[in-house]
Write an enzyme that holds these catalytic residues in place. Structure first.
Site, PDB file in Angstrom:
ATOM      1  N   ASP A 168     -11.029  -0.614   2.066  1.00  0.00           N
ATOM      2  CA  ASP A 168     -10.078  -1.241   2.985  1.00  0.00           C
ATOM      3  C   ASP A 168      -8.715  -0.609   2.714  1.00  0.00           C
ATOM      4  O   ASP A 168      -8.118  -0.820   1.653  1.00  0.00           O
ATOM      5  CB  ASP A 168     -10.067  -2.756   2.687  1.00  0.00           C
ATOM      6  CG  ASP A 168      -9.592  -3.598   3.849  1.00  0.00           C
ATOM      7  OD1 ASP A 168      -8.674  -3.142   4.548  1.00  0.00           O
ATOM      8  OD2 ASP A 168     -10.122  -4.711   4.023  1.00  0.00           O
TER       9      ASP A 168
ATOM     10  N   ASP B  33      -6.488  -1.640   7.773  1.00  0.00           N
ATOM     11  CA  ASP B  33      -5.797  -2.910   7.952  1.00  0.00           C
ATOM     12  C   ASP B  33      -4.680  -2.776   8.993  1.00  0.00           C
ATOM     13  O   ASP B  33      -3.931  -1.794   8.970  1.00  0.00           O
ATOM     14  CB  ASP B  33      -5.210  -3.306   6.592  1.00  0.00           C
ATOM     15  CG  ASP B  33      -4.677  -4.723   6.559  1.00  0.00           C
ATOM     16  OD1 ASP B  33      -5.463  -5.665   6.724  1.00  0.00           O
ATOM     17  OD2 ASP B  33      -3.454  -4.879   6.360  1.00  0.00           O
TER      18      ASP B  33
ATOM     19  N   GLU C 211      -8.664  -2.455  12.224  1.00  0.00           N
ATOM     20  CA  GLU C 211      -8.388  -3.847  12.585  1.00  0.00           C
ATOM     21  C   GLU C 211      -7.289  -3.819  13.641  1.00  0.00           C
ATOM     22  O   GLU C 211      -6.137  -3.509  13.338  1.00  0.00           O
ATOM     23  CB  GLU C 211      -7.905  -4.640  11.358  1.00  0.00           C
ATOM     24  CG  GLU C 211      -7.733  -6.114  11.685  1.00  0.00           C
ATOM     25  CD  GLU C 211      -6.703  -6.842  10.827  1.00  0.00           C
ATOM     26  OE1 GLU C 211      -6.749  -8.071  10.784  1.00  0.00           O
ATOM     27  OE2 GLU C 211      -5.843  -6.185  10.217  1.00  0.00           O
TER      28      GLU C 211
ATOM     29  N   HIS D 117     -12.704 -12.669   6.357  1.00  0.00           N
ATOM     30  CA  HIS D 117     -11.972 -13.414   5.323  1.00  0.00           C
ATOM     31  C   HIS D 117     -10.686 -14.056   5.851  1.00  0.00           C
ATOM     32  O   HIS D 117      -9.933 -14.636   5.072  1.00  0.00           O
ATOM     33  CB  HIS D 117     -11.642 -12.447   4.185  1.00  0.00           C
ATOM     34  CG  HIS D 117     -10.732 -11.352   4.651  1.00  0.00           C
ATOM     35  ND1 HIS D 117     -11.123 -10.386   5.570  1.00  0.00           N
ATOM     36  CD2 HIS D 117      -9.440 -11.088   4.374  1.00  0.00           C
ATOM     37  CE1 HIS D 117     -10.109  -9.587   5.812  1.00  0.00           C
ATOM     38  NE2 HIS D 117      -9.084  -9.982   5.112  1.00  0.00           N
ATOM     39  N   ASP D 118     -10.426 -13.927   7.140  1.00  0.00           N
ATOM     40  CA  ASP D 118      -9.217 -14.515   7.735  1.00  0.00           C
ATOM     41  C   ASP D 118      -9.533 -15.673   8.678  1.00  0.00           C
ATOM     42  O   ASP D 118      -8.603 -16.322   9.168  1.00  0.00           O
ATOM     43  CB  ASP D 118      -8.459 -13.458   8.566  1.00  0.00           C
ATOM     44  CG  ASP D 118      -7.902 -12.333   7.715  1.00  0.00           C
ATOM     45  OD1 ASP D 118      -7.584 -12.571   6.539  1.00  0.00           O
ATOM     46  OD2 ASP D 118      -7.770 -11.208   8.247  1.00  0.00           O
TER      47      ASP D 118
HETATM   48  C1  NOJ Z   1      -5.215  -8.335   7.820  1.00  0.00           C
HETATM   49  C2  NOJ Z   1      -6.074  -8.770   6.682  1.00  0.00           C
HETATM   50  O1  NOJ Z   1      -7.375  -8.992   7.141  1.00  0.00           O
HETATM   51  C3  NOJ Z   1      -5.412  -9.999   6.103  1.00  0.00           C
HETATM   52  O2  NOJ Z   1      -6.228 -10.631   5.135  1.00  0.00           O
HETATM   53  C4  NOJ Z   1      -4.076  -9.614   5.530  1.00  0.00           C
HETATM   54  O3  NOJ Z   1      -3.402 -10.772   5.086  1.00  0.00           O
HETATM   55  C5  NOJ Z   1      -3.215  -8.901   6.570  1.00  0.00           C
HETATM   56  N1  NOJ Z   1      -3.938  -7.923   7.333  1.00  0.00           N
HETATM   57  C6  NOJ Z   1      -2.045  -8.198   5.903  1.00  0.00           C
HETATM   58  O4  NOJ Z   1      -2.488  -7.084   5.190  1.00  0.00           O
END
Ligand code: NOJ
Ligand code: CA
Length: 511
Positions: free
Chosen positions: A98, A202, A257, A320-321
């Site tokens: 990542d 990311d 992402e 995970h978000d």
């Molecule tokens: C996206 C990630 O999935 C998340 O967990 C993170 O807090 C933010 N980007 C900032 O890097």
């Protein structure tokens, strides 16, 4: 077979902190992942993506990187990562890291140097600006979290503000500076040279900024800037990443992402087949409700946007978000039906570790909340065994266990052929065996209200997937054999042409 692995395979996302702790510090580690590679091979996934394992002060649990070319001691060593890669490859599992290019940790030596003085040679590696005339931040941009904070923090050492689209401890890099680009290309080379198969990138849409740093338009005031940011300069940078990755042998892959609230621009990130190989379509992907119409719209929308440019979709229903399938959709039956969709839609599925156990988000008591973005629940530790410490080397992992951890453990579900775990395994095996499900076309079919039905097809191989979103049984006429059913009912027999509430079936059509 000529299609690259990232089109035909299934990617399994591991949140390393929560996977398996082997040394008793309460945090999952690389050794924990290594010890479970046989589980992943048994399950039948093709690749693992590790959320960040780099040295980090862990303000955002690894998404605040202090060194892009090493492993945080909490997770192990670079040697442990090399070993994990070797042992993964031995099981035909690709490994994705990542990569966090939008921001570093404020403890990264680049930022420490940049913050030292206005005359620092690295000053321009980040976004430093004078205060507004009233002494406030240079513009109105808001950070993503904690909710409502400004995207600028004043630094008294030099009397200027710096930009951070996330925490103040995550300063945004200035990608207009070619030195930043070169340093980050070196990072990509470092890992690709070590045999890493690619990267999840990311917030890739965040890296280019409008150089004028204008305020948001009035309707969007108060929305985190990162959910709005879309700049041509980002695409130029992404083309550079793609050239770099494609110069390596062995189908290295970049999946970005892309999280944009309104603009529906994720298709731009494929460029003319010269940007990302894959791009998540967020937040739409993880926000679709348990409604037939919503899924129909989603599937049609993805096809309408990606087919004309020859881009390949991804399907991701949790990470995970965001809440887990069961928490989001409300029941195990729906989580099972969601598994059927995830693994039979046209595109590359991303499966978040723990979904194969049908885990729910953990309840986090106020005194154990850790994440500044409120996302602890979906990051609860994975239970491997029924009793005791559920296979972890500690009784108290960094976050509380998910509900019914023992009953939801791998040990318990593996012993039960009717479990959601075995459903995932059957679906993964079916997908692997079927060119139509891996790479075939998709067409939405007419079906009674409440039923979503689509056909997957390649040559003379034809499958119908039907999902009943309603809370009553619905008659549905398709001739064929049920090969997988979300509840296991009727597998191997002729389709009875009736779907139970929240039931999904994969039917092989008669030729
Ligand atoms: C996206 C990630 O999935 C998340 O967990 C993170 O807090 C933010 N980007 C900032 O890097
Ligand atoms: Ca550990």
């Amino acid at each position: 077979m000529t299609a690259p692995w990232w089109k035909t395979g299934v990617v399994y996302q591991i949140y390393p902190r929560s996977f398996l702790d082997t040394n008793g510090d309460g945090v999952g580690d690389l050794e924990g992942i290594r010890r479970r590679l046989d589980h992943l091979a048994w399950l039948g996934v093709d690749a693992i993506w590790l959320s960040p394992v780099f040295p980090s002060p862990m303000k955002d649990f690894g998404y605040d990187v202090a060194d892009y070319c090493d492993v945080d001691p909490l997770f192990g060593t670079l040697g442990d990562l090399d070993r994990l890669v070797t042992e993964s490859h031995a099981r035909n599992l690709k490994v994705l890291l990542d990569w966090v290019p939008n921001h570093t940790s404020d403890q990264h030596p680049w930022f420490v140097e940049s913050r030292r003085a206005r005359t620092s040679p690295k000053r321009d590696w980040y976004w430093w600006r004078d205060p507004a005339p009233d002494g406030g931040p240079p513009n109105e941009w808001k950070a993503a979290f904690p909710a409502g904070i400004d995207a600028w923090t004043f630094d008294s050492t030099t009397g200027q503000y710096y930009l951070h689209q996330f925490l103040p401890e995550q300063p945004d890099l200035n990608w207009t500076n070619p030195d930043v680009m070169r340093a980050m290309h070196d990072v990509l080379h470092f890992w690709l040279d070590r045999g890493i198969d690619g990267f999840r990138i990311d917030v890739v849409h965040g890296i280019g900024k409008d150089p004028a740093l204008p305020d948001e338009i009035p309707e969007w005031r108060g929305i985190p800037h990162v959910a709005l940011n879309e700049q041509p300069s980002t695409h130029e940078l992404v083309r550079g990443f793609r050239r770099l990755a494609d110069a390596y042998p062995g189908d290295r892959m970049l999946v970005g992402e892309v999280f944009q609230l309104f603009s529906q621009t994720h298709e731009r990130y494929f460029g003319a087949n010269d940007e990302l190989h894959l791009a998540f379509d967020l937040p739409a992907s993880v926000a679709t409700l348990w409604e037939e119409a919503a899924w129909r719209e989603r599937i049609a929308n993805v096809a309408a946007r990606l087919d004309p440019i020859g881009a390949w979709p991804t399907w991701v229903l949790s990470n995970h978000d965001t809440p887990r399938h069961r928490s989001r959709f409300g029941s195990e039956a729906r989580a099972r039906a969601a598994a059927v969709m995830l693994l039979t839609l046209r595109g590359t599925p991303f499966l978040y570790a723990g979904e194969e156990l049908g885990l729910e988000d953990a309840e986090i008591p106020a005194d154990r909340r850790l994440d500044p973005g409120g996302r602890d629940g979906c990051r609860a530790p994975i239970p491997w065994t029924v009793g005791g410490t559920h296979g972890w080397a500690t009784a108290r992992p960094w976050l509380p266990w998910p509900p019914d951890a023992g009953e939801r453990s791998l040990e318990r579900l593996r012993a039960d052929e009717t479990s959601i775990l075995h459903l995932y395994r059957r679906l993964l095996a079916l997908r692997r065996s079927s060119a139509a499900l891996r790479e075939g076309s998709i067409a939405l079919l007419d079906a009674p209200d409440g039923i979503l039905a689509y056909e997957r097809r390649a040559d003379d191989e034809r499958w119908v997937v039907a999902v009943n979103f309603a809370s009553e049984p619905i008659a549905h006429a398709v001739a064929g054999t049920v090969v997988v059913a979300s509840d296991g009912a009727g597998e191997g027999r002729a389709y009875r042409r009736i779907l139970g509430p929240d039931q999904a079936v994969v039917v092989r059509r008669e030729r």
